[in-house]
Design a protein around this motif. Structure first.
Motif, PDB file in Angstrom:
ATOM      1  N   GLU A  11       0.838  -1.207   0.000  1.00 55.66           N
ATOM      2  CA  GLU A  11       0.000   0.000   0.000  1.00 55.66           C
ATOM      3  C   GLU A  11       0.872   1.256   0.000  1.00 55.66           C
ATOM      4  OE1 GLU A  11      -3.226   2.024   2.942  1.00 55.66           O
ATOM      5  OE2 GLU A  11      -3.464  -0.134   2.552  1.00 55.66           O
ATOM      6  N   ALA A  12       1.916   1.255   0.820  1.00 57.39           N
ATOM      7  CA  ALA A  12       2.825   2.406   0.869  1.00 57.39           C
ATOM      8  C   ALA A  12       3.549   2.568  -0.469  1.00 57.39           C
ATOM      9  CB  ALA A  12       3.826   2.247   2.005  1.00 57.39           C
ATOM     10  N   PHE A  13       3.973   1.452  -1.060  1.00 60.88           N
ATOM     11  CA  PHE A  13       4.645   1.523  -2.359  1.00 60.88           C
ATOM     12  C   PHE A  13       3.713   2.117  -3.417  1.00 60.88           C
ATOM     13  CE2 PHE A  13       5.541  -0.323  -6.554  1.00 60.88           C
ATOM     14  CZ  PHE A  13       6.808   0.205  -6.764  1.00 60.88           C
ATOM     15  N   GLN A  14       2.467   1.682  -3.417  1.00 58.66           N
ATOM     16  CA  GLN A  14       1.515   2.207  -4.403  1.00 58.66           C
ATOM     17  C   GLN A  14       1.281   3.696  -4.202  1.00 58.66           C
ATOM     18  OE1 GLN A  14      -1.500  -0.861  -3.721  1.00 58.66           O
ATOM     19  NE2 GLN A  14      -1.094  -1.682  -5.759  1.00 58.66           N
ATOM     20  N   ASP A  15       1.261   4.158  -2.944  1.00 61.35           N
ATOM     21  CA  ASP A  15       1.135   5.593  -2.667  1.00 61.35           C
ATOM     22  C   ASP A  15       2.353   6.354  -3.185  1.00 61.35           C
ATOM     23  OD1 ASP A  15      -1.329   5.258  -1.452  1.00 61.35           O
ATOM     24  OD2 ASP A  15      -0.521   5.312   0.595  1.00 61.35           O
ATOM     25  N   ILE A  16       3.547   5.812  -2.906  1.00 59.11           N
ATOM     26  CA  ILE A  16       4.785   6.443  -3.381  1.00 59.11           C
ATOM     27  C   ILE A  16       4.780   6.517  -4.905  1.00 59.11           C
ATOM     28  CG2 ILE A  16       7.292   6.134  -3.570  1.00 59.11           C
ATOM     29  CD1 ILE A  16       7.139   4.877  -0.707  1.00 59.11           C
ATOM     30  N   TYR A  17       4.393   5.403  -5.545  1.00 66.18           N
ATOM     31  CA  TYR A  17       4.376   5.377  -7.010  1.00 66.18           C
ATOM     32  C   TYR A  17       3.396   6.414  -7.564  1.00 66.18           C
ATOM     33  CZ  TYR A  17       4.106   3.789 -11.797  1.00 66.18           C
ATOM     34  OH  TYR A  17       4.141   3.756 -13.170  1.00 66.18           O
ATOM     35  N   SER A  18       2.214   6.485  -6.980  1.00 68.09           N
ATOM     36  CA  SER A  18       1.208   7.451  -7.451  1.00 68.09           C
ATOM     37  C   SER A  18       1.709   8.890  -7.314  1.00 68.09           C
ATOM     38  CB  SER A  18      -0.093   7.289  -6.670  1.00 68.09           C
ATOM     39  OG  SER A  18      -0.672   6.051  -6.947  1.00 68.09           O
ATOM     40  N   LYS A  19       2.322   9.207  -6.162  1.00 67.30           N
ATOM     41  CA  LYS A  19       2.852  10.561  -5.951  1.00 67.30           C
ATOM     42  C   LYS A  19       3.994  10.851  -6.923  1.00 67.30           C
ATOM     43  CE  LYS A  19       1.470  10.835  -1.147  1.00 67.30           C
ATOM     44  NZ  LYS A  19       1.885  10.737   0.240  1.00 67.30           N
ATOM     45  N   ALA A  20       4.863   9.860  -7.146  1.00 66.55           N
ATOM     46  CA  ALA A  20       5.971  10.046  -8.083  1.00 66.55           C
ATOM     47  C   ALA A  20       5.443  10.245  -9.499  1.00 66.55           C
ATOM     48  CB  ALA A  20       6.923   8.850  -8.025  1.00 66.55           C
ATOM     49  N   LYS A  21       4.450   9.482  -9.891  1.00 64.38           N
ATOM     50  CA  LYS A  21       3.884   9.597 -11.242  1.00 64.38           C
ATOM     51  C   LYS A  21       3.251  10.974 -11.434  1.00 64.38           C
ATOM     52  CE  LYS A  21       2.921   7.757 -15.231  1.00 64.38           C
ATOM     53  NZ  LYS A  21       3.995   7.610 -16.203  1.00 64.38           N
ATOM     54  N   GLU A  22       2.556  11.428 -10.411  1.00 62.78           N
ATOM     55  CA  GLU A  22       1.920  12.740 -10.471  1.00 62.78           C
ATOM     56  C   GLU A  22       2.954  13.852 -10.608  1.00 62.78           C
ATOM     57  OE1 GLU A  22      -0.348  15.417  -7.210  1.00 62.78           O
ATOM     58  OE2 GLU A  22      -1.230  13.430  -7.554  1.00 62.78           O
ATOM     59  N   SER A  23       4.056  13.737  -9.878  1.00 59.60           N
ATOM     60  CA  SER A  23       5.091  14.774  -9.897  1.00 59.60           C
ATOM     61  C   SER A  23       6.045  14.656 -11.078  1.00 59.60           C
ATOM     62  CB  SER A  23       5.911  14.726  -8.607  1.00 59.60           C
ATOM     63  OG  SER A  23       5.107  14.989  -7.501  1.00 59.60           O
ATOM     64  N   LEU A  24       6.413  13.441 -11.433  1.00 54.19           N
ATOM     65  CA  LEU A  24       7.447  13.238 -12.453  1.00 54.19           C
ATOM     66  C   LEU A  24       6.886  13.034 -13.856  1.00 54.19           C
ATOM     67  CD1 LEU A  24       9.708  10.805 -10.405  1.00 54.19           C
ATOM     68  CD2 LEU A  24      10.110  13.244 -10.830  1.00 54.19           C
ATOM     69  N   GLY A  25       5.629  12.679 -13.957  1.00 48.96           N
ATOM     70  CA  GLY A  25       5.016  12.461 -15.269  1.00 48.96           C
ATOM     71  C   GLY A  25       5.720  11.357 -16.039  1.00 48.96           C
ATOM     72  N   ASP A  26       6.026  11.640 -17.302  1.00 47.49           N
ATOM     73  CA  ASP A  26       6.649  10.634 -18.174  1.00 47.49           C
ATOM     74  C   ASP A  26       8.084  10.302 -17.804  1.00 47.49           C
ATOM     75  OD1 ASP A  26       4.347  10.366 -19.608  1.00 47.49           O
ATOM     76  OD2 ASP A  26       4.947  11.748 -21.205  1.00 47.49           O
ATOM     77  N   LYS A  27       8.700  11.109 -16.953  1.00 47.70           N
ATOM     78  CA  LYS A  27      10.058  10.815 -16.499  1.00 47.70           C
ATOM     79  C   LYS A  27      10.076   9.518 -15.671  1.00 47.70           C
ATOM     80  CE  LYS A  27      13.027  14.166 -15.740  1.00 47.70           C
ATOM     81  NZ  LYS A  27      13.793  15.262 -15.118  1.00 47.70           N
ATOM     82  N   LEU A  28       8.945   9.218 -15.026  1.00 45.08           N
ATOM     83  CA  LEU A  28       8.810   7.956 -14.301  1.00 45.08           C
ATOM     84  C   LEU A  28       8.428   6.901 -15.334  1.00 45.08           C
ATOM     85  CD1 LEU A  28       8.781   6.310 -11.691  1.00 45.08           C
ATOM     86  CD2 LEU A  28       6.373   6.927 -11.441  1.00 45.08           C
ATOM     87  N   ASP A  29       9.403   6.058 -15.666  1.00 48.39           N
ATOM     88  CA  ASP A  29       9.192   5.046 -16.706  1.00 48.39           C
ATOM     89  C   ASP A  29       8.266   3.942 -16.233  1.00 48.39           C
ATOM     90  OD1 ASP A  29       9.582   4.149 -19.298  1.00 48.39           O
ATOM     91  OD2 ASP A  29      11.364   2.998 -18.787  1.00 48.39           O
ATOM     92  N   GLY A  30       8.273   3.653 -14.938  1.00 46.35           N
ATOM     93  CA  GLY A  30       7.377   2.637 -14.423  1.00 46.35           C
ATOM     94  C   GLY A  30       7.943   1.921 -13.217  1.00 46.35           C
TER      95      GLY A  30
END
Length: 163
Positions: free
Chosen positions: A26-45
């Motif tokens: 759950e914490a990882f999914q939160d971190i990923y969501s926040k990173a995706k929101e902030s980094l956009g396409d720079k976050l490859d996955g």
């Protein structure tokens, strides 16, 4: 987390976030969501580490299938039920490696797969080569056939080197 994301944004590289065993899902999914929101396409996955899910009690195949749209790379090795040993396939581990690789094949995943296998000695070279060939057998049959022939031709040298 904000400082980490701010520093990641300064990098001129694609970013992959790996599921590590010390952070619950759950914490990882939160971190990923926040990173995706902030980094956009720079976050490859997501760098999907199958043993990390497995030792936390999750079915790595189920997790792979549910996260597949966001997976940008895979880390794979065999492991024990509760410890990520980074061992070659079929060397006493309990991860369902063949079933996992079949799921990868079925998904048509075509990004990088890193075998995170920790060498113990050159005498175990055959098990490392076998793990690599097993992976190729599922994800790239043409490369598997060519590599298998090359290894057969080089087998005497490999045996001498590993002795």
């Amino acid at each position: 987390l904000d400082v980490l994301i701010k520093n990641l944004d300064k990098l001129d590289l694609p970013i992959h976030l790996e599921n590590v065993p010390s952070i619950d899902l759950e914490a990882f999914q939160d971190i990923y969501s926040k990173a995706k929101e902030s980094l956009g396409d720079k976050l490859d996955g997501i760098c999907f580490d199958a043993p990390h899910f497995f030792i936390r009690g999750f079915d790595p195949i189920e997790k792979f299938n549910s996260l597949n749209g966001n997976i940008s790379s895979i880390h794979l090795s065999d492991c024990l039920d509760d410890k990520d040993e980074h061992i070659p396939f079929e060397s006493g581990g309990t991860l369902p490696v063949h079933e996992f690789l079949q799921a990868v094949r079925n998904s048509k995943f075509n990004r990088s797969i890193t075998l995170e296998i920790r060498p113990t000695s050159l005498s175990d070279l055959d098990s490392y080569i076998s793990s690599y060939l097993t992976t190729l057998q599922y994800v790239n049959t043409k490369k598997y056939a060519v590599t298998k022939l090359r290894i057969l031709a080089l087998r005497p040298f490999i045996k001498r080197f590993a002795a």
